[in-house]
Design a protein around this motif. Structure first.
Motif, PDB file in Angstrom:
ATOM      1  N   PRO A 118      27.232  40.960  72.941  1.00  0.00           N
ATOM      2  CA  PRO A 118      27.207  40.527  71.546  1.00  0.00           C
ATOM      3  C   PRO A 118      28.366  39.585  71.234  1.00  0.00           C
ATOM      4  O   PRO A 118      29.385  39.581  71.928  1.00  0.00           O
ATOM      5  CB  PRO A 118      27.310  41.824  70.745  1.00  0.00           C
ATOM      6  N   TYR A 119      28.195  38.806  70.185  1.00  0.00           N
ATOM      7  CA  TYR A 119      29.214  37.836  69.774  1.00  0.00           C
ATOM      8  C   TYR A 119      30.461  38.588  69.311  1.00  0.00           C
ATOM      9  O   TYR A 119      30.373  39.453  68.438  1.00  0.00           O
ATOM     10  CB  TYR A 119      28.656  36.961  68.657  1.00  0.00           C
ATOM     11  N   PRO A 120      31.634  38.281  69.862  1.00  0.00           N
ATOM     12  CA  PRO A 120      32.827  39.085  69.571  1.00  0.00           C
ATOM     13  C   PRO A 120      33.434  38.846  68.181  1.00  0.00           C
ATOM     14  O   PRO A 120      34.005  39.760  67.605  1.00  0.00           O
ATOM     15  CB  PRO A 120      33.807  38.674  70.673  1.00  0.00           C
ATOM     16  N   LEU A 121      33.336  37.645  67.659  1.00  0.00           N
ATOM     17  CA  LEU A 121      33.902  37.335  66.346  1.00  0.00           C
ATOM     18  C   LEU A 121      32.907  37.757  65.276  1.00  0.00           C
ATOM     19  O   LEU A 121      31.767  37.294  65.269  1.00  0.00           O
ATOM     20  CB  LEU A 121      34.187  35.828  66.246  1.00  0.00           C
ATOM     21  N   ARG A 122      33.286  38.640  64.374  1.00  0.00           N
ATOM     22  CA  ARG A 122      32.326  39.199  63.410  1.00  0.00           C
ATOM     23  C   ARG A 122      32.466  38.611  62.009  1.00  0.00           C
ATOM     24  O   ARG A 122      31.982  39.190  61.051  1.00  0.00           O
ATOM     25  CB  ARG A 122      32.475  40.722  63.339  1.00  0.00           C
ATOM     26  N   THR A 123      33.117  37.477  61.868  1.00  0.00           N
ATOM     27  CA  THR A 123      33.239  36.819  60.566  1.00  0.00           C
ATOM     28  C   THR A 123      33.036  35.327  60.736  1.00  0.00           C
ATOM     29  O   THR A 123      33.080  34.799  61.854  1.00  0.00           O
ATOM     30  CB  THR A 123      34.628  37.054  59.930  1.00  0.00           C
ATOM     31  N   ASP A 124      32.803  34.655  59.633  1.00  0.00           N
ATOM     32  CA  ASP A 124      32.829  33.195  59.580  1.00  0.00           C
ATOM     33  C   ASP A 124      31.770  32.527  60.456  1.00  0.00           C
ATOM     34  O   ASP A 124      32.037  31.520  61.095  1.00  0.00           O
ATOM     35  CB  ASP A 124      34.222  32.687  59.963  1.00  0.00           C
ATOM     36  N   ARG A 125      30.554  33.060  60.489  1.00  0.00           N
ATOM     37  CA  ARG A 125      29.476  32.427  61.241  1.00  0.00           C
ATOM     38  C   ARG A 125      28.188  32.455  60.437  1.00  0.00           C
ATOM     39  O   ARG A 125      27.905  33.422  59.712  1.00  0.00           O
ATOM     40  CB  ARG A 125      29.240  33.110  62.593  1.00  0.00           C
ATOM     41  N   VAL A 126      27.423  31.392  60.586  1.00  0.00           N
ATOM     42  CA  VAL A 126      26.079  31.286  60.021  1.00  0.00           C
ATOM     43  C   VAL A 126      25.185  30.708  61.104  1.00  0.00           C
ATOM     44  O   VAL A 126      25.659  30.196  62.118  1.00  0.00           O
ATOM     45  CB  VAL A 126      26.030  30.387  58.755  1.00  0.00           C
ATOM     46  N   VAL A 127      23.883  30.764  60.866  1.00  0.00           N
ATOM     47  CA  VAL A 127      22.918  30.157  61.772  1.00  0.00           C
ATOM     48  C   VAL A 127      22.247  29.006  61.039  1.00  0.00           C
ATOM     49  O   VAL A 127      21.806  29.145  59.897  1.00  0.00           O
ATOM     50  CB  VAL A 127      21.856  31.187  62.229  1.00  0.00           C
ATOM     51  N   LEU A 128      22.196  27.862  61.694  1.00  0.00           N
ATOM     52  CA  LEU A 128      21.489  26.690  61.180  1.00  0.00           C
ATOM     53  C   LEU A 128      20.120  26.657  61.826  1.00  0.00           C
ATOM     54  O   LEU A 128      20.009  26.703  63.060  1.00  0.00           O
ATOM     55  CB  LEU A 128      22.257  25.415  61.530  1.00  0.00           C
ATOM     56  N   LEU A 129      19.070  26.596  61.016  1.00  0.00           N
ATOM     57  CA  LEU A 129      17.707  26.515  61.533  1.00  0.00           C
ATOM     58  C   LEU A 129      17.154  25.129  61.263  1.00  0.00           C
ATOM     59  O   LEU A 129      17.218  24.634  60.131  1.00  0.00           O
ATOM     60  CB  LEU A 129      16.810  27.571  60.884  1.00  0.00           C
ATOM     61  N   PHE A 130      16.599  24.510  62.305  1.00  0.00           N
ATOM     62  CA  PHE A 130      16.107  23.141  62.222  1.00  0.00           C
ATOM     63  C   PHE A 130      14.600  23.071  62.403  1.00  0.00           C
ATOM     64  O   PHE A 130      14.065  23.671  63.327  1.00  0.00           O
ATOM     65  CB  PHE A 130      16.772  22.275  63.307  1.00  0.00           C
ATOM     66  N   GLU A 131      13.948  22.339  61.530  1.00  0.00           N
ATOM     67  CA  GLU A 131      12.536  21.992  61.701  1.00  0.00           C
ATOM     68  C   GLU A 131      12.488  20.769  62.601  1.00  0.00           C
ATOM     69  O   GLU A 131      13.206  19.797  62.388  1.00  0.00           O
ATOM     70  CB  GLU A 131      11.895  21.680  60.348  1.00  0.00           C
ATOM     71  N   VAL A 132      11.633  20.820  63.602  1.00  0.00           N
ATOM     72  CA  VAL A 132      11.524  19.739  64.579  1.00  0.00           C
ATOM     73  C   VAL A 132      10.519  18.704  64.087  1.00  0.00           C
ATOM     74  O   VAL A 132       9.403  19.037  63.714  1.00  0.00           O
ATOM     75  CB  VAL A 132      11.103  20.311  65.946  1.00  0.00           C
TER      76      VAL A 132
END
Length: 129
Positions: A107-121
């Motif tokens: 799992p990703y070790p840093l548990r703050t300050d992240r979002v996911v960007l979703l792109f339409e192709v």
């Protein structure tokens, strides 16, 4: 929206590094390496919500992404699209942890300050040269 071909999906699904190009406020290009995966029929990238790419995309949602096959660098996918959604909270951490397991085995070790960007192709092709 363009459907992703099997050749492009193989590059997305494998442990390959992608490069994402966005537009800086002065119109210059900005390109950085990223982990990439998919969420349904969209491409997913994780970032800090304050990163340069996130700020660029808030102003100009168009993006270009290249994905290079790590064992055969002459195989690549070229993708153009638009930012469709910024995911945060529990849903984002589920996607981020799945991507981290793909790339690091855990799992990703840093548990703050992240979002996911979703792109339409809008355009995607796989090429070998």
């Amino acid at each position: 929206m363009t459907a992703l071909t099997d050749d492009v999906l193989r590059l997305v699904d494998d442990v390959n590094i992608a490069h994402i190009a966005t537009v800086l406020p002065d119109g210059a290009p900005h390109s950085v390496p990223v982990w990439i995966d998919r969420e349904g029929d969209r491409l997913a990238v994780l970032t800090s919500p304050r990163s340069r790419k996130a700020r660029n995309l808030a102003a100009e949602p168009r993006v270009a992404i290249s994905i290079v096959q790590h064992q055969r660098p002459n195989e690549t996918a070229l993708v153009r699209g638009r930012l469709a959604e910024v995911v945060d909270g529990d849903r984002a951490w589920g996607i981020i942890d799945r991507m981290s397991v793909k790339y690091t085995g855990g799992p990703y070790p840093l548990r703050t300050d992240r979002v996911v960007l979703l792109f339409e192709v809008e355009h995607a092709q796989a090429i070998a040269f």
